[in-house]
Motif scaffolding. Structure first.
Motif, PDB file in Angstrom:
ATOM      1  N   GLY A  53       0.832  -1.157   0.163  1.00  0.00           N
ATOM      2  CA  GLY A  53      -0.037   0.045   0.080  1.00  0.00           C
ATOM      3  C   GLY A  53       0.817   1.243   0.022  1.00  0.00           C
ATOM      4  N   HIS A  54       2.224   1.327  -0.617  1.00  0.00           N
ATOM      5  CA  HIS A  54       2.938   2.481  -0.610  1.00  0.00           C
ATOM      6  C   HIS A  54       2.968   3.034  -1.986  1.00  0.00           C
ATOM      7  CE1 HIS A  54       4.413   2.393   3.450  1.00  0.00           C
ATOM      8  NE2 HIS A  54       4.233   1.301   3.586  1.00  0.00           N
ATOM      9  N   VAL A  55       2.088   3.785  -2.311  1.00  0.00           N
ATOM     10  CA  VAL A  55       1.721   4.353  -3.847  1.00  0.00           C
ATOM     11  C   VAL A  55       2.987   5.331  -4.008  1.00  0.00           C
ATOM     12  CG1 VAL A  55       0.633   5.454  -5.400  1.00  0.00           C
ATOM     13  CG2 VAL A  55      -0.602   3.987  -3.883  1.00  0.00           C
ATOM     14  N   ASP A  56       3.454   6.028  -3.003  1.00  0.00           N
ATOM     15  CA  ASP A  56       4.476   7.376  -2.928  1.00  0.00           C
ATOM     16  C   ASP A  56       5.663   6.739  -3.186  1.00  0.00           C
ATOM     17  OD1 ASP A  56       2.598   9.130  -2.311  1.00  0.00           O
ATOM     18  OD2 ASP A  56       2.876   9.416  -0.320  1.00  0.00           O
ATOM     19  N   TYR A  57       6.026   5.598  -2.703  1.00  0.00           N
ATOM     20  CA  TYR A  57       7.469   5.013  -3.073  1.00  0.00           C
ATOM     21  C   TYR A  57       7.392   4.437  -4.245  1.00  0.00           C
ATOM     22  CZ  TYR A  57      11.988   3.016  -1.682  1.00  0.00           C
ATOM     23  OH  TYR A  57      13.426   2.733  -1.844  1.00  0.00           O
ATOM     24  N   ALA A  58       6.284   3.665  -4.525  1.00  0.00           N
ATOM     25  CA  ALA A  58       6.300   3.289  -6.115  1.00  0.00           C
ATOM     26  C   ALA A  58       6.519   4.355  -7.052  1.00  0.00           C
ATOM     27  CB  ALA A  58       5.051   2.530  -6.045  1.00  0.00           C
ATOM     28  N   THR A  59       5.665   5.321  -6.830  1.00  0.00           N
ATOM     29  CA  THR A  59       5.923   6.394  -7.682  1.00  0.00           C
ATOM     30  C   THR A  59       7.471   6.925  -8.096  1.00  0.00           C
ATOM     31  OG1 THR A  59       3.857   7.419  -7.134  1.00  0.00           O
ATOM     32  CG2 THR A  59       5.075   8.884  -8.372  1.00  0.00           C
ATOM     33  N   LEU A  60       8.183   6.943  -7.084  1.00  0.00           N
ATOM     34  CA  LEU A  60       9.434   7.224  -6.949  1.00  0.00           C
ATOM     35  C   LEU A  60      10.249   6.221  -7.853  1.00  0.00           C
ATOM     36  CD1 LEU A  60      10.408   8.494  -3.418  1.00  0.00           C
ATOM     37  CD2 LEU A  60      10.088   9.817  -5.407  1.00  0.00           C
ATOM     38  N   ILE A  61       9.983   4.853  -7.493  1.00  0.00           N
ATOM     39  CA  ILE A  61      10.674   3.714  -8.492  1.00  0.00           C
ATOM     40  C   ILE A  61      10.422   3.856  -9.838  1.00  0.00           C
ATOM     41  CG2 ILE A  61      10.681   1.390  -8.554  1.00  0.00           C
ATOM     42  CD1 ILE A  61      10.310   0.961  -5.571  1.00  0.00           C
ATOM     43  N   PHE A  62       9.060   4.127 -10.092  1.00  0.00           N
ATOM     44  CA  PHE A  62       8.768   4.291 -11.527  1.00  0.00           C
ATOM     45  C   PHE A  62       9.655   5.398 -12.101  1.00  0.00           C
ATOM     46  CE2 PHE A  62       5.997   5.640 -14.785  1.00  0.00           C
ATOM     47  CZ  PHE A  62       5.909   4.652 -15.709  1.00  0.00           C
ATOM     48  N   GLN A  63       9.312   6.544 -11.447  1.00  0.00           N
ATOM     49  CA  GLN A  63      10.244   7.865 -12.101  1.00  0.00           C
ATOM     50  C   GLN A  63      11.559   7.620 -12.066  1.00  0.00           C
ATOM     51  OE1 GLN A  63       8.525  10.801  -9.281  1.00  0.00           O
ATOM     52  NE2 GLN A  63       6.556  11.040 -10.400  1.00  0.00           N
ATOM     53  N   THR A  79      -0.823  -0.673  -9.321  1.00  0.00           N
ATOM     54  CA  THR A  79      -0.710  -0.162  -7.980  1.00  0.00           C
ATOM     55  C   THR A  79      -1.672   1.012  -7.556  1.00  0.00           C
ATOM     56  OG1 THR A  79       1.668  -1.063  -8.176  1.00  0.00           O
ATOM     57  CG2 THR A  79       1.028   0.796  -6.425  1.00  0.00           C
ATOM     58  N   CYS A  80      -1.535   2.118  -8.521  1.00  0.00           N
ATOM     59  CA  CYS A  80      -2.171   3.244  -8.098  1.00  0.00           C
ATOM     60  C   CYS A  80      -4.020   2.907  -8.078  1.00  0.00           C
ATOM     61  CB  CYS A  80      -2.325   4.322  -9.305  1.00  0.00           C
ATOM     62  SG  CYS A  80      -0.533   4.991  -9.297  1.00  0.00           S
ATOM     63  N   LYS A  85      -5.633   5.463  -5.964  1.00  0.00           N
ATOM     64  CA  LYS A  85      -5.129   6.796  -6.454  1.00  0.00           C
ATOM     65  C   LYS A  85      -5.525   6.743  -7.994  1.00  0.00           C
ATOM     66  CE  LYS A  85      -3.052   8.001  -2.740  1.00  0.00           C
ATOM     67  NZ  LYS A  85      -3.370   9.003  -1.996  1.00  0.00           N
ATOM     68  N   HIS A  86      -6.836   7.154  -8.497  1.00  0.00           N
ATOM     69  CA  HIS A  86      -7.384   6.904  -9.726  1.00  0.00           C
ATOM     70  C   HIS A  86      -7.052   7.983 -10.615  1.00  0.00           C
ATOM     71  CE1 HIS A  86      -9.621   3.618  -8.071  1.00  0.00           C
ATOM     72  NE2 HIS A  86     -10.274   4.758  -7.181  1.00  0.00           N
ATOM     73  N   SER A  87      -6.873   9.187 -10.001  1.00  0.00           N
ATOM     74  CA  SER A  87      -6.301  10.250 -10.873  1.00  0.00           C
ATOM     75  C   SER A  87      -4.783  10.103 -11.505  1.00  0.00           C
ATOM     76  CB  SER A  87      -6.374  11.589 -10.299  1.00  0.00           C
ATOM     77  OG  SER A  87      -7.764  11.876 -10.087  1.00  0.00           O
ATOM     78  N   LEU A  88      -4.096   9.593 -10.305  1.00  0.00           N
ATOM     79  CA  LEU A  88      -2.629   9.286 -10.783  1.00  0.00           C
ATOM     80  C   LEU A  88      -2.496   8.038 -11.813  1.00  0.00           C
ATOM     81  CD1 LEU A  88       0.271   9.832 -10.196  1.00  0.00           C
ATOM     82  CD2 LEU A  88       0.267   8.403  -8.321  1.00  0.00           C
ATOM     83  N   ALA A  89      -3.337   7.042 -11.658  1.00  0.00           N
ATOM     84  CA  ALA A  89      -3.465   5.952 -12.562  1.00  0.00           C
ATOM     85  C   ALA A  89      -3.597   6.634 -13.744  1.00  0.00           C
ATOM     86  CB  ALA A  89      -4.386   4.804 -12.192  1.00  0.00           C
ATOM     87  N   ILE A  90      -4.587   7.426 -14.260  1.00  0.00           N
ATOM     88  CA  ILE A  90      -4.995   7.933 -15.548  1.00  0.00           C
ATOM     89  C   ILE A  90      -3.847   8.967 -16.066  1.00  0.00           C
ATOM     90  CG2 ILE A  90      -6.457   9.498 -16.570  1.00  0.00           C
ATOM     91  CD1 ILE A  90      -8.645   8.365 -14.581  1.00  0.00           C
ATOM     92  N   SER A  91      -3.224   9.557 -15.266  1.00  0.00           N
ATOM     93  CA  SER A  91      -2.108  10.402 -15.885  1.00  0.00           C
ATOM     94  C   SER A  91      -1.049   9.554 -16.152  1.00  0.00           C
ATOM     95  CB  SER A  91      -1.519  10.982 -14.419  1.00  0.00           C
ATOM     96  OG  SER A  91      -2.572  12.153 -13.954  1.00  0.00           O
ATOM     97  N   VAL A  92      -0.482   8.357 -15.317  1.00  0.00           N
ATOM     98  CA  VAL A  92       0.302   7.444 -15.970  1.00  0.00           C
ATOM     99  C   VAL A  92      -0.045   6.769 -17.362  1.00  0.00           C
ATOM    100  CG1 VAL A  92       1.620   5.414 -15.429  1.00  0.00           C
ATOM    101  CG2 VAL A  92       1.218   7.154 -13.590  1.00  0.00           C
ATOM    102  N   PHE A  93      -1.210   6.540 -17.462  1.00  0.00           N
ATOM    103  CA  PHE A  93      -1.591   5.881 -18.531  1.00  0.00           C
ATOM    104  C   PHE A  93      -1.565   7.069 -19.781  1.00  0.00           C
ATOM    105  CE2 PHE A  93      -5.226   5.511 -21.553  1.00  0.00           C
ATOM    106  CZ  PHE A  93      -4.870   3.970 -22.232  1.00  0.00           C
ATOM    107  N   ARG A  94      -1.837   8.158 -19.620  1.00  0.00           N
ATOM    108  CA  ARG A  94      -1.712   9.163 -20.533  1.00  0.00           C
ATOM    109  C   ARG A  94      -0.059   9.265 -21.090  1.00  0.00           C
ATOM    110  NH1 ARG A  94      -5.845  13.699 -17.921  1.00  0.00           N
ATOM    111  NH2 ARG A  94      -7.597  13.247 -19.086  1.00  0.00           N
ATOM    112  N   GLU A  95       0.849   9.232 -19.982  1.00  0.00           N
ATOM    113  CA  GLU A  95       2.247   9.590 -20.189  1.00  0.00           C
ATOM    114  C   GLU A  95       2.524   8.107 -21.028  1.00  0.00           C
ATOM    115  OE1 GLU A  95       6.242   8.618 -17.822  1.00  0.00           O
ATOM    116  OE2 GLU A  95       4.535   9.590 -16.664  1.00  0.00           O
TER     117      GLU A  95
END
Length: 546
Positions: A53-63, A79-80, A85-95
């Protein structure tokens, strides 16, 4: 060691990780060995972040990845979505779409989670855009993606879009049917939900539970019990979700015998270990008038959440046990459980029933100052009831006028009822003026005002109110009652003769009425104790007749 061998060593260690601190330690070794750009290891670490359940650390790994592939993109989107963290998941999909390389093209594992995130934020238009991407780049037929689309459309209230996907599916499974049924039930269209349910070729426990829950939320409590019984007839044993879904129907109908059976069944099946099941049982017992059984179950619970405490406090308050309810609230505070708005509705109701108007005002302030909870209209309603019952009508009216929200008809009706108790015609007229605007067709308000005039001896005003009722042709709401016999709940409505046994009931009632009238009129001559003549004495009703 080769790179692949090193990666496999780290993957084996990652499988044993159970804490984020362990993951961070392993990650530091991965960076030290220049493996931080490995999509293979990054994907495994992202999956672990998902489980922890650690989305923030997952985001750091991905970035930190310079060239993420489809597996890394899918892992971070998954993970999102799993962690809301639905908005973040959609942002990653757009990327991902902007990335545009062959190694990062969306596939059948990408779209279901993106669609689920669209449903999570209830954005139908965005979901339609993703649907277009599926039609353009996705697999032609993939049941998981199609089911996600049906679920998204139903949650967004677009049943036509859901049916369009459903009709185009080559293979429909139970999830497809359940999503449609759930969509109808969510919108309160229980007739359509029942039609889909009847057409479903293979029903699951989820199908039955969805119907039970839908009927209960729509206020069709008898139907909810009938579906629950029908489920058992066809051989499907209730699970804890279906038990939680049907208990509110038992509570509303007063179906105590069914509720007791569910209690025994839950105890036998081990469901009483679940706090949610115990909470539903406590509420059922409290609403069915068995407050001691509710309290006994409450005392047996090991883990009590805020819902459990609030339900018990509210149940005691509704049974007139105000002091006991306040004691339970004090125990709740001693246990370190933070109260919520529902808790304070129960506490304020307890003060109403116990006549503790000063304490009620204090708890109202405690809710705002100590717990930073803004009072809702229900809390103001309790406060008005508390002040009104104990004769502080001007203070109650002042509270209504200073409310931050628009008072509803229930609050004005509460004030009007208090005016009748204390015969305050001045404030009663003010309350009635507001009620005439909010619910001009409600006969109960007119009757209440007429009763106030009658108690004050203003018979001309009583006559005027009755003329007003006739001139507006206001219909009285028929009375109704429920009775449970042999685990079946029957509802009786005044003037309803549609039941097959109605004529038998009417004949018995006429016989009872005739017997009561005859017994009241029948007098017998007896001598008084002093033997001074004869007096009339009423003959009591015969027990044999009853």
């Amino acid at each position: 060691m080769g790179v692949r061998e090193l990666e496999n060593r780290f993957v084996a260690t990652l499988r044993t990780c159970s804490k984020i601190a362990e993951l961070k330690k392993l990650h530091s070794h991965i960076v030290k060995l220049s493996l931080s750009q490995s999509n293979y290891l990054a994907t495994k670490m992202l999956d672990l972040c998902d489980n922890l359940g650690h989305v923030d650390y997952a985001t750091l790994i991905f970035q930190s990845l310079d060239d993420p592939n489809v597996f890394s993109y899918n892992a971070i989107i998954r993970t999102c979505t799993h962690n809301h963290k639905h908005s973040l998941a959609i942002s990653v999909f757009r990327e991902m779409l902007r990335h545009g390389t062959k190694s990062a093209l969306a596939d059948k594992f990408t779209f279901p989670f993106v669609i689920k995130s669209c449903a999570g934020i209830l954005c139908r238009r965005l979901g339609q855009q993703v649907h277009a991407q599926v039609c353009k780049f996705g697999p032609k037929s993939h049941s998981i993606t199609d089911n996600a689309l049906i679920d998204m459309y139903t949650k967004c209230g677009d049943l036509s879009g859901a049916y369009q996907v459903f009709e185009e599916m080559t293979e429909r499974d139970a999830v497809s049917w359940n999503s449609l049924i759930s969509g109808h039930a969510r919108l309160g269209r229980m007739k359509s939900a029942r039609e889909a349910f009847n057409e479903m070729p293979c029903r699951t426990i989820v199908s039955w539970t969805t119907m039970i829950n839908g009927y209960a939320k729509a206020g069709c409590f008898i139907d909810a019990l009938e579906v629950f019984r029908e489920m058992q007839v066809v051989g499907i044993e209730p699970d804890e979700i279906s038990v939680i879904s049907v208990l509110p129907a038992c509570a509303q109908l007063g179906a105590l015998e069914v509720g007791k059976w569910i209690h025994k069944y839950s105890e036998k099946s081990g469901f009483l270990k679940k706090t949610a099941v115990c909470n539903a049982l406590i509420e059922m017992y409290a609403k069915c008038g068995c407050i001691n059984e509710a309290l006994g179950l409450f005392d047996q619970m090991v883990e009590k959440d805020v819902i459990c405490w609030s339900t018990m406090i509210g149940g005691l308050a509704n049974h007139g046990k105000g002091y006991e309810a306040i004691r339970v609230f004090e125990d709740m505070q001693n246990a370190g459980v933070a109260p919520n708005g529902v808790t304070f509705v129960g506490v304020l109701s307890a003060c109403v029933h116990a006549g503790l108007w000063k304490e009620g005002l204090r708890y109202f302030d405690v809710m705002r100052v100590d717990h930073h909870l803004e009072p809702e209209i229900e809390h103001y309603g309790c406060l008005v009831d508390l002040l009104g019952r104990w004769g502080r009508l001007h203070q109650a009216l002042d509270t209504i006028m200073k409310m931050p929200m628009q008072p509803d008809s229930k609050i004005w009706n509460t004030l009007l009822s208090s005016c009748r108790i204390h015969r305050n015609l001045e404030i009663a007229v003010v309350a009635m003026e507001q009620l005439l605007e909010l619910e001009p067709e409600e006969s109960g308000n007119y009757v209440l005002l007429a009763n106030i005039y009658a108690e004050l001896g203003k018979w001309e005003s009583v006559s005027n109110v009755r003329k007003l009722i006739r001139s507006k042709r206001i219909k009285k709401t028929p009375g109704s009652s429920l009775i449970e016999v042999n685990n079946m709940v029957q509802e009786f409505v005044s003037g309803d003769d549609t039941k097959p046994f109605s004529q038998d009931v009417f004949l018995i009632l006429e016989g009872l009425t005739l017997h009561q009238t005859t017994a009241s009129d029948f007098m017998e001559f007896v001598e008084d104790d002093a033997g001074q003549g004869q007096v009339y004495t009423k003959v009591p009703l015969s027990n044999q007749f009853l």
